[in-house]
Design an enzyme around this catalytic site. Structure first.
Site, PDB file in Angstrom:
ATOM      1  N   TYR A  25      36.068  36.061  46.283  1.00 53.16           N
ATOM      2  CA  TYR A  25      35.243  37.123  46.862  1.00 53.16           C
ATOM      3  C   TYR A  25      36.033  38.425  46.955  1.00 53.16           C
ATOM      4  O   TYR A  25      35.551  39.506  46.585  1.00 53.16           O
ATOM      5  CB  TYR A  25      34.753  36.696  48.253  1.00 53.16           C
ATOM      6  CG  TYR A  25      34.005  37.767  49.000  1.00 53.16           C
ATOM      7  CD1 TYR A  25      32.713  38.132  48.632  1.00 53.16           C
ATOM      8  CD2 TYR A  25      34.589  38.433  50.071  1.00 53.16           C
ATOM      9  CE1 TYR A  25      32.023  39.119  49.304  1.00 53.16           C
ATOM     10  CE2 TYR A  25      33.904  39.426  50.762  1.00 53.16           C
ATOM     11  CZ  TYR A  25      32.618  39.767  50.370  1.00 53.16           C
ATOM     12  OH  TYR A  25      31.955  40.746  51.041  1.00 53.16           O
ATOM     13  N   TYR A  26      37.260  38.321  47.418  1.00 52.78           N
ATOM     14  CA  TYR A  26      38.089  39.526  47.526  1.00 52.78           C
ATOM     15  C   TYR A  26      38.341  40.168  46.166  1.00 52.78           C
ATOM     16  O   TYR A  26      38.340  41.399  46.027  1.00 52.78           O
ATOM     17  CB  TYR A  26      39.404  39.210  48.245  1.00 52.78           C
ATOM     18  CG  TYR A  26      39.338  39.599  49.700  1.00 52.78           C
ATOM     19  CD1 TYR A  26      39.741  40.867  50.109  1.00 52.78           C
ATOM     20  CD2 TYR A  26      38.814  38.735  50.645  1.00 52.78           C
ATOM     21  CE1 TYR A  26      39.649  41.245  51.433  1.00 52.78           C
ATOM     22  CE2 TYR A  26      38.721  39.109  51.982  1.00 52.78           C
ATOM     23  CZ  TYR A  26      39.133  40.370  52.366  1.00 52.78           C
ATOM     24  OH  TYR A  26      39.030  40.753  53.677  1.00 52.78           O
TER      25      TYR A  26
END
Lengths: 213, 213
Positions: free
Chosen positions: A127-128
């Site tokens: 996600y990051y």
């Protein structure tokens, strides 16, 4: 301004719609007929489009918009395939659509320290990574961007008091309601154009915190 | 030149090592002790590093290198989380490490039409998204890049005859051995610096095809 909110059914988006409606003409992007009907039942203007559609269809949905707020996220219930296709490629398609349709202002909800790889949340690395590259694309897009990178999101009521800075490495959290308030304030604060900042709950009223960036 | 090959155990990489060894000092990047020992048993210089390590460790592995060839891929056996972390973020970390270590030349193995979203392979959308953004990062990196975008990869022996062009939309395929030959030729062809091209099996000898780009 005419403002399109992408992610209007999300935890931040649902707070944002009524806040923006005071000052702007707000349109929610709906990715299903059921969502479209639900918005209309609440008296919210909505347009049907999906981040998985081609840029041309997103651009058509943005016709007449001045600003786009991207608070969408594929969420934890889907896999990293959707993280790549929604949080990264969907976001970039929204940027391309904004440029194609003449919307010049673009607000992005990112994640705290997304700009600094060593500080990415270890349990959320994919996600990051998606948020990191979406933010980089936005900074290179030519759009008048603001990138808001909130810490851990809470459902509790906001306080209206924040800390906003280029780098916050102390950890922290923030109410989704306050993230929405910050986004709404950014739209009305030209000084935030071209800025990207971390955001946690704090002690400073939102207007002063944004003015000090 | 001193050349680091990332993805040296892959289908393209294993053809590439002996081709490069004729003209250059080649080092294979090994992500495990077993890989390291296997390279050394074959008389191939190798250095231990992983694309999931920090940039500083990748940069240390690149000390003294002039060029980096990125032919790594997370492959179909892992999920899209690895697609994000290897094919996209791992590639960008390799670029950052190259710049930090003083390597200026960077060759990327991408995928046909990765630059043109409407033509992405429908069954490989997350992979295509990862390659697309890695390529964009490379073009903006300041490195002397060449991006090679091969069509469907075959294990059959190569012919040494190719078609290379900015846009090939006819479909096609190419032997992994020929992709390796093209990469080796690009290293020795400064004209390919700053270029990105689609690649299929064709009728033109590799040097002439590259000279015509």
């Amino acid at each position: 301004m005419n403002v399109l909110v992408i992610g209007a059914t999300g935890g931040v988006g649902k707070h944002l719609l009524p806040l923006l409606a005071d000052q702007h003409q707000v349109v929610a992007m709906a990715r299903s007929d059921a969502q479209l009907a639900a918005f209309e039942a609440k008296g919210v203007d909505a347009v049907a489009a999906s981040l998985e559609q081609p840029v041309s269809q997103l651009a058509a949905a943005m016709a007449g918009m001045d600003a786009v707020v991207f608070s969408a996220g594929s969420g934890g219930a889907t896999g990293s395939d959707k993280t790549l296709l929604i949080d990264l490629d969907g976001a970039v398609k929204a940027m391309e659509a904004a440029k194609a349709s003449g919307a010049t202002r673009f607000l992005m909800v990112s994640a705290i320290q997304a700009h600094h790889r060593p500080n990415w949340n270890e349990s959320l690395l994919p996600y990051y990574a998606a948020k990191h590259y979406a933010d980089r694309e936005l900074m290179a897009s030519g759009l008048a961007y603001t990138i808001v990178r909130p810490a851990l999101l809470k459902d509790e009521p906001g306080t209206g008091l924040i800390t906003a800075a280029k780098d916050i490495t102390s950890g922290g959290a923030i109410a989704r309601q306050d993230v929405a308030r910050v986004l709404a304030a950014c739209l009305d604060t030209p000084h935030t154009q071209g800025q990207a900042f971390d955001l946690i709950s704090g002690e400073t009223p939102i207007p002063q915190a944004l003015a000090a960036l």
